[in-house]
Motif scaffolding. Structure first.
Motif, PDB file in Angstrom:
ATOM      1  N   HIS A 296       0.866  -1.184   0.000  1.00 23.81           N
ATOM      2  CA  HIS A 296       0.000   0.000   0.000  1.00 23.81           C
ATOM      3  C   HIS A 296       0.894   1.222   0.000  1.00 23.81           C
ATOM      4  N   GLN A 297       0.575   2.163  -0.900  1.00 20.86           N
ATOM      5  CA  GLN A 297       1.353   3.386  -0.966  1.00 20.86           C
ATOM      6  C   GLN A 297       0.694   4.438  -0.097  1.00 20.86           C
ATOM      7  N   VAL A 298       1.430   4.944   0.902  1.00 19.88           N
ATOM      8  CA  VAL A 298       0.918   6.023   1.750  1.00 19.88           C
ATOM      9  C   VAL A 298       1.832   7.222   1.578  1.00 19.88           C
TER      10      VAL A 298
ATOM     11  N   ASP B  50       9.022   1.484   9.710  1.00 22.06           N
ATOM     12  CA  ASP B  50       8.908   2.594  10.661  1.00 22.06           C
ATOM     13  C   ASP B  50       7.553   3.279  10.577  1.00 22.06           C
ATOM     14  N   GLU B  51       7.005   3.347   9.358  1.00 22.51           N
ATOM     15  CA  GLU B  51       5.653   3.903   9.193  1.00 22.51           C
ATOM     16  C   GLU B  51       4.621   3.009   9.886  1.00 22.51           C
ATOM     17  N   MET B  52       4.786   1.703   9.755  1.00 23.96           N
ATOM     18  CA  MET B  52       3.872   0.770  10.429  1.00 23.96           C
ATOM     19  C   MET B  52       3.995   0.890  11.943  1.00 23.96           C
ATOM     20  N   ARG B  53       5.218   1.033  12.424  1.00 24.51           N
ATOM     21  CA  ARG B  53       5.433   1.215  13.870  1.00 24.51           C
ATOM     22  C   ARG B  53       4.719   2.472  14.357  1.00 24.51           C
ATOM     23  N   ARG B  54       4.818   3.525  13.570  1.00 23.66           N
ATOM     24  CA  ARG B  54       4.204   4.786  13.955  1.00 23.66           C
ATOM     25  C   ARG B  54       2.673   4.641  14.027  1.00 23.66           C
TER      26      ARG B  54
ATOM     27  N   GLU C  40       7.760  -3.188  18.487  1.00 22.73           N
ATOM     28  CA  GLU C  40       8.038  -4.617  18.380  1.00 22.73           C
ATOM     29  C   GLU C  40       7.492  -5.176  17.063  1.00 22.73           C
ATOM     30  N   LEU C  41       8.400  -5.738  16.251  1.00 21.60           N
ATOM     31  CA  LEU C  41       8.027  -6.221  14.920  1.00 21.60           C
ATOM     32  C   LEU C  41       6.890  -7.240  14.974  1.00 21.60           C
ATOM     33  N   ARG C  42       6.928  -8.106  15.945  1.00 19.28           N
ATOM     34  CA  ARG C  42       5.941  -9.173  16.065  1.00 19.28           C
ATOM     35  C   ARG C  42       4.523  -8.652  16.290  1.00 19.28           C
ATOM     36  N   ARG C  43       4.411  -7.446  16.815  1.00 21.04           N
ATOM     37  CA  ARG C  43       3.075  -6.933  17.139  1.00 21.04           C
ATOM     38  C   ARG C  43       2.532  -5.984  16.085  1.00 21.04           C
ATOM     39  N   LEU C  44       3.213  -5.838  14.968  1.00 17.66           N
ATOM     40  CA  LEU C  44       2.769  -4.844  13.991  1.00 17.66           C
ATOM     41  C   LEU C  44       1.592  -5.331  13.148  1.00 17.66           C
ATOM     42  N   THR C  45       1.648  -6.565  12.680  1.00 11.78           N
ATOM     43  CA  THR C  45       0.702  -7.009  11.635  1.00 11.78           C
ATOM     44  C   THR C  45       0.207  -8.427  11.866  1.00 11.78           C
ATOM     45  N   ARG C  46       0.165  -8.880  13.153  1.00 14.61           N
ATOM     46  CA  ARG C  46      -0.236 -10.266  13.384  1.00 14.61           C
ATOM     47  C   ARG C  46      -1.726 -10.343  13.741  1.00 14.61           C
TER      48      ARG C  46
ATOM     49  N   LEU D  43      -1.077  -0.726   7.840  1.00 13.89           N
ATOM     50  CA  LEU D  43      -1.010  -0.335   6.434  1.00 13.89           C
ATOM     51  C   LEU D  43      -1.768   0.953   6.130  1.00 13.89           C
ATOM     52  N   GLY D  44      -2.568   1.411   7.093  1.00 10.04           N
ATOM     53  CA  GLY D  44      -3.364   2.604   6.847  1.00 10.04           C
ATOM     54  C   GLY D  44      -4.572   2.337   5.981  1.00 10.04           C
ATOM     55  N   ILE D  45      -5.142   1.127   6.108  1.00 11.44           N
ATOM     56  CA  ILE D  45      -6.341   0.759   5.351  1.00 11.44           C
ATOM     57  C   ILE D  45      -7.557   0.929   6.265  1.00 11.44           C
ATOM     58  N   ASP D  46      -8.590   1.612   5.786  1.00 13.99           N
ATOM     59  CA  ASP D  46      -9.829   1.703   6.554  1.00 13.99           C
ATOM     60  C   ASP D  46     -11.017   1.747   5.601  1.00 13.99           C
ATOM     61  N   ARG D  47     -12.158   2.127   6.159  1.00 12.99           N
ATOM     62  CA  ARG D  47     -13.429   2.116   5.439  1.00 12.99           C
ATOM     63  C   ARG D  47     -13.344   2.835   4.095  1.00 12.99           C
ATOM     64  N   ARG D  48     -12.555   3.894   4.028  1.00 11.56           N
ATOM     65  CA  ARG D  48     -12.459   4.683   2.789  1.00 11.56           C
ATOM     66  C   ARG D  48     -11.837   3.878   1.661  1.00 11.56           C
ATOM     67  N   ASP D  49     -11.138   2.805   1.994  1.00 14.78           N
ATOM     68  CA  ASP D  49     -10.471   2.001   0.969  1.00 14.78           C
ATOM     69  C   ASP D  49     -11.342   0.879   0.435  1.00 14.78           C
TER      70      ASP D  49
END
Length: 200
Positions: free
Chosen positions: A34-36, A115-119, A125-131, A140-146
């Motif tokens: 995803h491009q942000v 780093d953007e995902m961490r923010r 912690e890498l393990r808690r970003l996308t599990r 990823l910055g994905i929500d209802r608008r997408d």
DNA sequence: TAAACGATCTGCT
DNA sequence: GCAGATCGTTTAT
């Protein structure tokens, strides 16, 4: 479009326009991006679930089309984003237009734009970003608008096959967090991944 | 318009 | 492993 952060080609409609369990299995090891703003964020898909068009009471399409699940009945390769427990989850529509089948993307291995995902997540912690499906969307910055964006033609969003990507060992298990059709093995995971929402 | 539910996550034990 | 938070959608009154 900004250049991709890896050597890869976009998955096309012929990939999505197939039986949903097959698409779910073969999405393991693909790159979700995803491009942000000026930046690509994403990683390797390590966990998916299939939600079928017929005979699957756990699927949002089971009781037919409603205003909130319309995009699930769209063309294969459409993004279906739905709200759950005050959060969002993302799916890729599969099979044929009007059928109502999709693959839930539940977890990725973070690779690009970490780093953007961490923010966005508020965790280092890498393990808690996308599990988990909602963590993934937040990172990823994905929500209802997408909802209803096109994974085939949208320049800032898609799924890609890396040219030098190794084959992943895929295991199938029962789906997570549902109360109906619990027994069906429609969850697919990268058996070697450390970034699954739950072990298997 | 009220109530119940859910393809979840977090923090605490 | 468990309880509680949280809010849009659906179903019931």
């Amino acid at each position: 479009m900004r250049p991709l952060p890896l050597n890869a080609h976009r998955i096309d409609v012929t990939f999505y326009a197939r039986p949903t369990a097959i698409v779910a299995r073969e999405l393991i090891g693909k790159a979700l991006l995803h491009q942000v703003g000026p930046l690509w964020v994403g990683g390797w898909i390590v966990e998916t679930e299939a939600y079928l068009d017929k005979g699957d009471p756990a699927s949002h399409s089971f009781r037919g089309q409603t205003p909130s699940n319309t995009s699930m009945f769209g063309d294969p390769g459409t993004l279906y984003v739905y709200p759950i427990h005050a959060k969002y989850c993302m799916n890729a529509v599969t099979q044929n237009p009007g059928e109502g089948a999709a693959v839930l993307i539940r977890a990725i291995e973070p690779v690009w734009g970490i780093d953007e995902m961490r923010r966005r997540r508020g965790f280092d912690e890498l393990r808690r970003l996308t599990r988990g499906p909602a963590m993934l969307c937040q990172a990823l910055g994905i929500d209802r608008r997408d909802d209803a964006r096109c994974l085939l033609s949208d320049e800032g969003l898609g799924v890609f096959q890396a040219h030098d990507s190794p084959t992943r060992p895929v295991a199938s298990t029962r789906r997570i967090g549902i109360s109906k059709a619990k027994h069906r093995k429609l969850r697919f995971v990268d058996a070697d991944s450390k970034f699954l929402s739950r072990s298997f």
